[in-house]
Design a protein around this motif. Structure first.
Motif, PDB file in Angstrom:
ATOM      1  N   LEU A 733      12.583  12.592  15.124  1.00 39.47           N
ATOM      2  CA  LEU A 733      13.885  13.235  15.271  1.00 39.47           C
ATOM      3  C   LEU A 733      15.040  12.236  15.237  1.00 39.47           C
ATOM      4  N   MET A 734      14.812  10.995  15.680  1.00 39.19           N
ATOM      5  CA  MET A 734      15.912  10.030  15.700  1.00 39.19           C
ATOM      6  C   MET A 734      16.347   9.611  14.299  1.00 39.19           C
ATOM      7  N   LYS A 735      15.560   9.978  13.287  1.00 44.76           N
ATOM      8  CA  LYS A 735      15.907   9.658  11.905  1.00 44.76           C
ATOM      9  C   LYS A 735      16.607  10.818  11.207  1.00 44.76           C
ATOM     10  N   PHE A 736      16.911  11.862  11.955  1.00 50.41           N
ATOM     11  CA  PHE A 736      17.593  13.006  11.362  1.00 50.41           C
ATOM     12  C   PHE A 736      19.002  12.617  10.908  1.00 50.41           C
ATOM     13  N   PRO A 737      19.482  13.239   9.818  1.00 50.23           N
ATOM     14  CA  PRO A 737      20.868  13.021   9.384  1.00 50.23           C
ATOM     15  C   PRO A 737      21.823  13.779  10.297  1.00 50.23           C
ATOM     16  N   PRO A 738      23.129  13.662  10.101  1.00 44.54           N
ATOM     17  CA  PRO A 738      24.070  14.479  10.891  1.00 44.54           C
ATOM     18  C   PRO A 738      23.673  15.950  10.843  1.00 44.54           C
ATOM     19  N   LEU A 760      18.474  16.075  20.060  1.00 42.56           N
ATOM     20  CA  LEU A 760      19.048  15.200  19.036  1.00 42.56           C
ATOM     21  C   LEU A 760      20.123  14.301  19.631  1.00 42.56           C
ATOM     22  N   ARG A 761      20.966  14.853  20.490  1.00 46.12           N
ATOM     23  CA  ARG A 761      22.019  14.041  21.107  1.00 46.12           C
ATOM     24  C   ARG A 761      21.425  12.926  21.958  1.00 46.12           C
ATOM     25  N   ALA A 762      20.343  13.214  22.691  1.00 47.69           N
ATOM     26  CA  ALA A 762      19.693  12.199  23.517  1.00 47.69           C
ATOM     27  C   ALA A 762      19.118  11.072  22.679  1.00 47.69           C
ATOM     28  N   LEU A 763      18.848  11.344  21.393  1.00 47.02           N
ATOM     29  CA  LEU A 763      18.300  10.328  20.484  1.00 47.02           C
ATOM     30  C   LEU A 763      19.381   9.690  19.628  1.00 47.02           C
ATOM     31  N   ASN A 764      20.648   9.913  19.996  1.00 40.86           N
ATOM     32  CA  ASN A 764      21.800   9.318  19.301  1.00 40.86           C
ATOM     33  C   ASN A 764      21.944   9.797  17.861  1.00 40.86           C
ATOM     34  N   VAL A 765      21.477  10.998  17.592  1.00 42.32           N
ATOM     35  CA  VAL A 765      21.731  11.621  16.296  1.00 42.32           C
ATOM     36  C   VAL A 765      23.093  12.291  16.360  1.00 42.32           C
ATOM     37  N   GLN A 766      23.867  12.168  15.293  1.00 41.86           N
ATOM     38  CA  GLN A 766      25.173  12.828  15.259  1.00 41.86           C
ATOM     39  C   GLN A 766      24.951  14.330  15.169  1.00 41.86           C
ATOM     40  N   CYS A 797      31.187  28.874   9.168  1.00 45.02           N
ATOM     41  CA  CYS A 797      30.063  28.191   8.527  1.00 45.02           C
ATOM     42  C   CYS A 797      30.543  27.339   7.359  1.00 45.02           C
ATOM     43  N   ILE A 798      31.489  27.861   6.588  1.00 46.38           N
ATOM     44  CA  ILE A 798      32.025  27.106   5.453  1.00 46.38           C
ATOM     45  C   ILE A 798      32.663  25.815   5.932  1.00 46.38           C
ATOM     46  N   GLN A 799      33.365  25.871   7.056  1.00 44.98           N
ATOM     47  CA  GLN A 799      33.996  24.667   7.591  1.00 44.98           C
ATOM     48  C   GLN A 799      32.947  23.627   7.963  1.00 44.98           C
ATOM     49  N   HIS A 800      31.863  24.038   8.547  1.00 38.31           N
ATOM     50  CA  HIS A 800      30.799  23.096   8.909  1.00 38.31           C
ATOM     51  C   HIS A 800      30.194  22.452   7.664  1.00 38.31           C
ATOM     52  N   ILE A 801      29.978  23.244   6.617  1.00 39.99           N
ATOM     53  CA  ILE A 801      29.406  22.690   5.391  1.00 39.99           C
ATOM     54  C   ILE A 801      30.373  21.693   4.757  1.00 39.99           C
ATOM     55  N   ARG A 802      31.657  22.001   4.781  1.00 39.80           N
ATOM     56  CA  ARG A 802      32.650  21.074   4.237  1.00 39.80           C
ATOM     57  C   ARG A 802      32.631  19.741   4.978  1.00 39.80           C
ATOM     58  N   ILE A 803      32.509  19.812   6.293  1.00 43.33           N
ATOM     59  CA  ILE A 803      32.468  18.574   7.082  1.00 43.33           C
ATOM     60  C   ILE A 803      31.246  17.749   6.698  1.00 43.33           C
ATOM     61  N   LEU A 804      30.092  18.392   6.589  1.00 41.91           N
ATOM     62  CA  LEU A 804      28.866  17.666   6.260  1.00 41.91           C
ATOM     63  C   LEU A 804      28.905  17.093   4.852  1.00 41.91           C
ATOM     64  N   LEU A 805      29.611  17.763   3.939  1.00 45.27           N
ATOM     65  CA  LEU A 805      29.753  17.257   2.571  1.00 45.27           C
ATOM     66  C   LEU A 805      30.836  16.196   2.458  1.00 45.27           C
ATOM     67  N   GLY A 806      31.565  15.979   3.535  1.00 47.46           N
ATOM     68  CA  GLY A 806      32.650  15.008   3.487  1.00 47.46           C
ATOM     69  C   GLY A 806      33.885  15.534   2.806  1.00 47.46           C
ATOM     70  N   LEU A 807      34.016  16.855   2.725  1.00 49.85           N
ATOM     71  CA  LEU A 807      35.159  17.463   2.049  1.00 49.85           C
ATOM     72  C   LEU A 807      36.275  17.843   3.012  1.00 49.85           C
ATOM     73  N   ALA A 812      33.809  16.080  14.811  1.00 49.23           N
ATOM     74  CA  ALA A 812      34.357  15.656  16.093  1.00 49.23           C
ATOM     75  C   ALA A 812      33.269  15.433  17.120  1.00 49.23           C
ATOM     76  N   ALA A 813      32.089  15.965  16.861  1.00 46.50           N
ATOM     77  CA  ALA A 813      31.009  15.848  17.833  1.00 46.50           C
ATOM     78  C   ALA A 813      30.145  14.654  17.494  1.00 46.50           C
ATOM     79  N   THR A 814      30.447  13.539  18.013  1.00 47.60           N
ATOM     80  CA  THR A 814      29.668  12.330  17.795  1.00 47.60           C
ATOM     81  C   THR A 814      28.896  12.003  19.048  1.00 47.60           C
TER      82      THR A 814
END
Length: 815
Positions: A733-738, A760-766, A797-807, A812-814
């Motif tokens: 799980l610690m190798k998961f992407p954002p 995931l947060r406990a494993l420092n995954v974004q 949902c569209i906003q979340h996909i845009r964030i993950l695509l870097g668009l 904000a949740a790091t």
């Protein structure tokens, strides 16, 4: 006289989409909540005093009904504060507040609003000449039963809390569901599906949920009754009318169906979303898009470069529970793009844009047993239009014909194929986001873990929408919401999970699973036991991570590495494959078949099922459609478009399909063209007869209540992390992407999302967790065109996909 001051603006009755302030608690504050309790009690006492002297039969029943109503109200009020007090201990953080305990408090708040409104209405109209005592009496009795059932559910919640460690919504040591649900035999589930159906949801969803419930009751008449099509249809219409007029009858039918119907019934009902009529709806109400086509990904040898650039890895061809077959996938795009697959000259009328660097790969939901990309077009079309990014949606095989791990194998193979052939999808695939809703979210997690294990490139980010991340029959607060959920009743949920990942006591693996079930579940900050390899349940002779034979690669220039087809032919081929999956036994290790190229695959399909050969006037051998395949289907009664008896249905209707594709197939064979375009012909739903299924002839209206605990007899699920990603090791799980997760407060999978995000947060995954403030159900995306709150959730949902695509900015949740 008491009034409903302060209750009309209660959050449970808000219909408009409002953004919740980060500091706003989704549950009523203490002052507002106390005022509402007091208001309902005052109104009840007022009505009790009025009807005390009413000597009519209905008047006395109103008097007795309000007395019982008041008693249940006071009992519930004693126990709710205990649960409300512990609920903050299980939130994701101080800004994202939500868990199953909070959800039930919100359900009570919604119930109080409706109770106050009913009591106020009776207070104001009881002296009127037109006051309907009988109807009001039934309403009061119904809401009194809801209060009583909620009191019992809150007792269950208190017991669950005593089993759990702080911060963990699942019991830290295994407590069987039977231990909790054995007492649920006396729980009145009927009250949640009658007059009070969907009271916990926003108004727009209540109307939609009522129609779904009416449809289920009507469909059961068609599905389980014998007779001609005319008689079945008549019975269905009459049943629907009775359900509309008689809420108590509707409640009995829905609860009894969810407890006693087979998984085939659930599957057939949900597949109505793919029927001819409903499949046309997205094209009418959704934005127009330039590309919406189904293509077939063939089971060819496929190699992928390793993520560390140290060689290649062979991608296993899906073979679990049957032979390999083409995987139908849907490509949606708002624009034609360079290199995008198309029939000759198809895109001449459209402006062709350059390839994009982004790609969205989607896995649809449906409880692993139903639905397709077509039934999810209701929101995918709008996503494609708003994002302006190609969406590649995978139609994986469905249980129970194709249980775990078939679907996971197929989505992983299709993901790798999409990366290797991204140019055919109009993308360079520099940024790839995996998106899955419900069961599709579970499969997205599986794809990510397989990428990590095999060393294949992981996606840029993953987006999980109300996904089940722990497919174990372990009680959690939010899962108890199934006992009152119109879309996902407890019995239906159990049947879906059994069909996909279940094993019965008669199977040899069951004893091993019983031993595994005694292992404690990991808590968020703990390091769980590594259970990846030992507990993976595989078909005999199969290895889920075994590399496929052959060393052929799929280079970017292999434009014939797939076949584009219309929906009708992919559905026919899928039907044929389902026959193979259900009838074929697992091959032994020594009986591996050579892999076919895409050309050979289609040739083999035509030779085996459609074409015959003759000699023309020039003495050359030509292919024609077999005469026996042109026989008409005259002895099967069909109303909808999906075959229940797959082998019989396919052998019959191949003739009808052959008529429409005769010229196309013959011309294609002579010219050797790589692209097929065949007219659309939808799937069909066949209905069982009483002769075939005598056990299904039960009268669902006369059945008594069934304890939810009986669902767990002789049954267990493997603790395989590819089934339950929450059980995966820390190293994986610690190798998961954002990772972004989105859910709602009334989702039975809410606790799965909260706990997986915590891990995931406990494993420092974004990781980012978003719990929408609106009172929406699981599966709300499929209602995005009929509910403005659901549509607002789709836009989120569209906003979340845009964030993950870097668009769109950065998350904000790091960690």
């Amino acid at each position: 006289m008491a009034t409903l001051e302060g209750a009309e603006d209660h959050p449970a009755q808000r219909d408009s989409h409002t953004e919740m302030d980060s500091d706003e608690d989704p549950v009523l504050d203490a002052k507002s909540s106390n005022n509402l309790w007091e208001l309902v009690e005052e109104l009840a006492l007022n009505n009790i005093e009025h009807f005390r002297t009413d000597e009519s039969e209905n008047g006395q029943r109103l008097y007795e009904g309000f007395q019982a109503f008041l008693e249940h109200l006071r009992n519930l009020r004693k126990i709710v504060p205990d649960v409300k007090q512990i609920s903050p201990d299980f939130d994701f953080d101080s800004k994202v507040r939500g868990n199953g305990y909070r959800s039930f408090v919100m359900v009570v708040d919604a119930c109080l609003v409706h109770c106050a409104e009913l009591s106020r209405t009776i207070c104001t109209k009881r002296d009127s000449t037109f006051f309907q005592k009988k109807r009001s009496m039934r309403e009061v009795e119904a809401w009194g039963q809801v209060l009583a059932s909620l009191t019992q559910l809150f007792e269950f919640l208190k017991r669950l809390h005593s089993w759990s460690e702080k911060g963990c919504l699942f019991p830290s040591d295994y407590h069987s569901p039977e231990e909790l649900l054995l007492e649920a035999t006396n729980l009145n589930q009927y009250c949640f599906y009658g007059r009070c159906l969907g009271f916990q949801f926003v108004n727009s969803m209540r109307r939609a949920l009522k129609m779904v419930s009416l449809s289920m009751a009507s469909f059961s008449e068609v599905y389980y009754n014998s007779g001609s099509i005319f008689s079945r249809t008549t019975q269905s219409i009459l049943a629907g009318g009775r359900c509309w007029l008689d809420p108590e009858y509707r409640a009995r039918r829905i609860v009894n169906l969810s407890q006693n119907a087979t998984v085939d019934f659930c599957k057939s009902f949900w597949l109505l979303a793919d029927s001819e009529l409903l499949s046309q709806l997205p094209g009418v109400v959704c934005p127009a898009i330039a590309v919406n086509k189904v293509i077939a990904v063939p089971p060819e040898p496929l190699e992928m470069p390793k993520a560390d650039s140290r060689g290649m890895v062979s991608i296993p061809i899906p073979t679990a529970h049957g032979d390999s077959r083409a995987i139908p996938c849907r490509l949606l795009s708002s624009h034609w793009r360079e290199g995008m697959v198309s029939s000759k000259g198809e895109n001449r009328k459209h402006m062709v844009l350059p390839t994009t660097s982004s790609l969205v790969i989607h896995c649809h939901g449906g409880g692993f047993i139903a639905c397709t990309s077509a039934s999810h077009e209701i929101y995918l079309r709008e996503w494609a239009a708003k994002l302006e990014v190609p969406i590649f949606s995978i139609d994986y095989s469905l249980a129970p014909e194709a249980p775990y791990p078939r679907a996971l194998e197929e989505v992983f193979y299709a993901y790798c194929w999409a990366l290797r052939n991204a140019h055919l999808l109009g993308s360079t695939a520099e940024r790839v986001v995996l998106v899955g809703d419900s069961a599709g979210g579970n499969l997205v997690n599986g794809i990510t873990m397989k990428c990590i294990k095999l060393g294949v490139r992981i996606p840029t980010g993953i987006f999980l929408i109300y996904a089940p991340n722990l497919i174990q029959f372990i009680p959690s607060p939010s899962r108890l919401l199934c006992l009152m959920d119109p879309l996902l009743p407890f019995g239906v949920l159990m049947k879906c999970l059994k069909a996909y990942a279940g094993h019965t006591a008669e199977e040899p693996i069951f004893r091993q699973l019983q031993e595994e079930s005694r292992l404690p579940l990991p808590i968020p900050n703990g390091s769980p036991k590594e259970v990846d390899e030992p507990n993976t349940i595989l078909p005999v002779g199969q290895d889920m991570l075994k590399t496929s034979p052959g060393s052929g690669t799929c280079s970017p220039s292999d434009t014939e590495s797939f076949v584009e087809v219309s929906e009708s032919d992919m559905q026919d081929m899928a039907t044929m494959a389902s026959v193979s999956l259900s009838l074929a036994s697992d091959p032994s290790p020594g009986d591996e078949k050579p892999e076919l190229t895409s050309q050979e695959y289609v040739d083999d399909f035509l030779e085996k099922y459609v074409l015959d050969s003759e000699t023309d006037s020039m003495g050359q051998k030509v292919h024609v459609v077999r005469a026996e395949s042109l026989e008409s289907d005259t002895d099967e009664h069909v109303l909808f478009e999906f075959p229940q008896d797959l082998s019989h249905s396919f052998s019959k209707r191949i003739g009808a399909a052959a008529r429409s594709i005769k010229d196309t197939f013959t011309g294609w064979r002579s010219r050797g063209q790589p692209v097929l375009g065949i007219p659309v012909d939808r799937k069909r739903v066949s209905f069982p007869t009483l002769g075939k299924f005598p056990a299904m002839a039960a009268n669902f209206d006369s059945l008594g209540p069934v304890s939810p605990a009986v669902e767990f007899k002789k049954f267990q699920v493997s603790r395989d992390p590819f089934i339950s990603p929450y059980l995966a090791s820390d190293d994986l799980l610690m190798k998961f992407p954002p990772t972004h997760l989105l859910t709602v407060h009334l989702d039975p999978c809410l606790d799965d999302c909260v706990m997986f995000a915590k891990r995931l947060r406990a494993l420092n995954v974004q990781v980012a967790l978003d719990i929408l403030p609106e009172m929406l159900p699981h599966g709300f995306l499929n209602f995005s065109q009929s509910s403005k709150e659901a549509h607002a959730g789709s836009m989120e949902c569209i906003q979340h996909i845009r964030i993950l695509l870097g668009l769109l900015g950065t998350s904000a949740a790091t960690p």
